[in-house]
Enzyme design. Structure first.
Site, PDB file in Angstrom:
ATOM      1  CB  THR A  97      -0.825  -0.002   1.109  1.00  0.00           C
ATOM      2  OG1 THR A  97      -1.633  -1.076   1.193  1.00  0.00           O
ATOM      3  CG2 THR A  97      -1.980   1.412   1.251  1.00  0.00           C
ATOM      4  CE  LYS A 172      -5.050  -0.389   1.077  1.00  0.00           C
ATOM      5  NZ  LYS A 172      -5.307  -1.705   2.227  1.00  0.00           N
ATOM      6  CE  LYS A 247       1.627   2.280   4.200  1.00  0.00           C
ATOM      7  NZ  LYS A 247       1.993   0.872   3.667  1.00  0.00           N
TER       8      LYS A 247
END
Ligand code: NAD
Length: 298
Positions: A97, A172, A247
């Site tokens: 990611t 995402k 994050k």
């Protein structure tokens, strides 16, 4: 049937190792590598072939799959040894990611070096990685889809092609920004309900079948009781740790800045989760933010 592609697999941490194990079980030949010796040992114990360096993992394979902590790890590895070690036209399948801009930069570097590229970040966490039930959000060229899908199907149950380079990371980041906002909203609603004298179950019964319904309530309910499998029932053991939410919201903030998007709730959710995580809750499930909301410490 054509032979399975060979895969250099780099980054065998919490997510990468179970993903590599599922590929190994499905019959893929891997060259595994991690900078942490314990991770390499765990892979060897699972029967995965490992190599002595990251560069070696990229030599003479059809696919280089990376599962790293951050975009800088990806760009450094691409730049310093992966792209030059791989044979021409290798498919660089980036599953970490990372920042959308860095994902696009990584793709540009790979293509400029004569390779192919795709971003395929995942959702589903360690449980999904172990069970082979991850969802992959895919940013890839149409001509590579069949090859990529076959590989990802050994690690996941749902693959959504979102567009070209970086589109997987973009999807995402949008999803997780919404998740962060909706968890804070769910937590605020339950705390307000408590102060108005509502039982958790009564409020859950209404929200779960009314217009406030969302995953943060019906699957990861921030109060114990109504959803027995939610982390709230095990003292907020993750699940999805607050550090990871912080994050991902940081990546969302970066994308908001890059695109000059006025998303005040996304920005606020990012700041709140950063504070919550930094103040001793990094390893707490992200639904634990309800406790900070309840005690007014956010
Ligand atoms: P992790 O820190 O457990 O694993 C990352 C691994 O990469 C580590 O073992 C590290 O040693 C290794 N590594 C770093 N640089 C390397 C290099 N140059 N060469 C080889 N190995 C290297 O992290 P994780 O939880 O497995 O997450 C991996 C990625 O997946 C992250 O980007 C994370 O945001 C994402 N993700 C995690 C989850 C989750 O629930 N843990 C869920 C979805 C997505």
């Amino acid at each position: 049937m054509s032979e399975k592609p060979t895969i250099g697999f780099l980054g065998m941490g919490h997510m990468g190792l179970p993903m590599a194990i599922n590929l190994h079980r499905a019959g893929y030949q891997l060259k595994g590598f991690d900078v942490v010796p314990a991770a390499v040992k765990a892979a060897q114990e699972a029967g995965i072939q490992t190599v002595a360096s990251g560069a070696e993992a990229a030599v003479d394979v059809d696919i280089v799959l990376t599962m790293f902590p951050s975009g800088q790890h990806v760009l450094d590895a691409y730049d310093q040894y992966l792209l030059k070690s791989a044979k021409p036209n290798t498919l660089f399948l980036e599953c970490s990611t990372i920042d959308v801009a860095q994902a696009r930069q990584a793709a540009e570097l790979a293509v400029a070096a004569g390779h192919r590229s795709a971003d395929a970040p995942v959702s589903g966490g360690v449980v999904g990685a172990e069970a082979g039930t991850l969802t992959f959000m895919l940013g890839a060229q149409a001509e590579d889809l069949a090859e990529i899908t076959e590989v990802l199907e050994s690690m996941g149950k749902r693959i959504v092609h979102c567009g070209g380079y970086g589109a997987g990371q973009a999807a995402k980041v949008c999803n997780n920004m919404l998740l962060g906002i909706s968890m804070i909203g769910a937590a605020e609603a339950f705390v307000l309900g408590e102060r108005l004298g509502l039982e958790h179950q009564a409020l859950y019964d209404v929200i779960s079948s009314a217009s406030g319904q969302c995953w943060a309530v019906t699957t990861n309910c921030p109060v114990p009781g109504p959803v027995p499998t939610s982390p709230a029932n095990r003292d907020y053991q993750p699940g999805f740790a607050a550090a990871l939410m912080a994050k991902d919201l940081g990546l969302a903030s970066s994308a908001l800045a890059h695109t000059d998007t006025d998303a005040q709730l996304g920005s606020l959710a990012s700041a709140l989760y950063r504070k919550f995580s930094d103040e001793g809750n990094a390893g707490t499930d992200f639904s634990g933010i309800i406790n900070a909301i309840r005690d007014g410490s956010l």
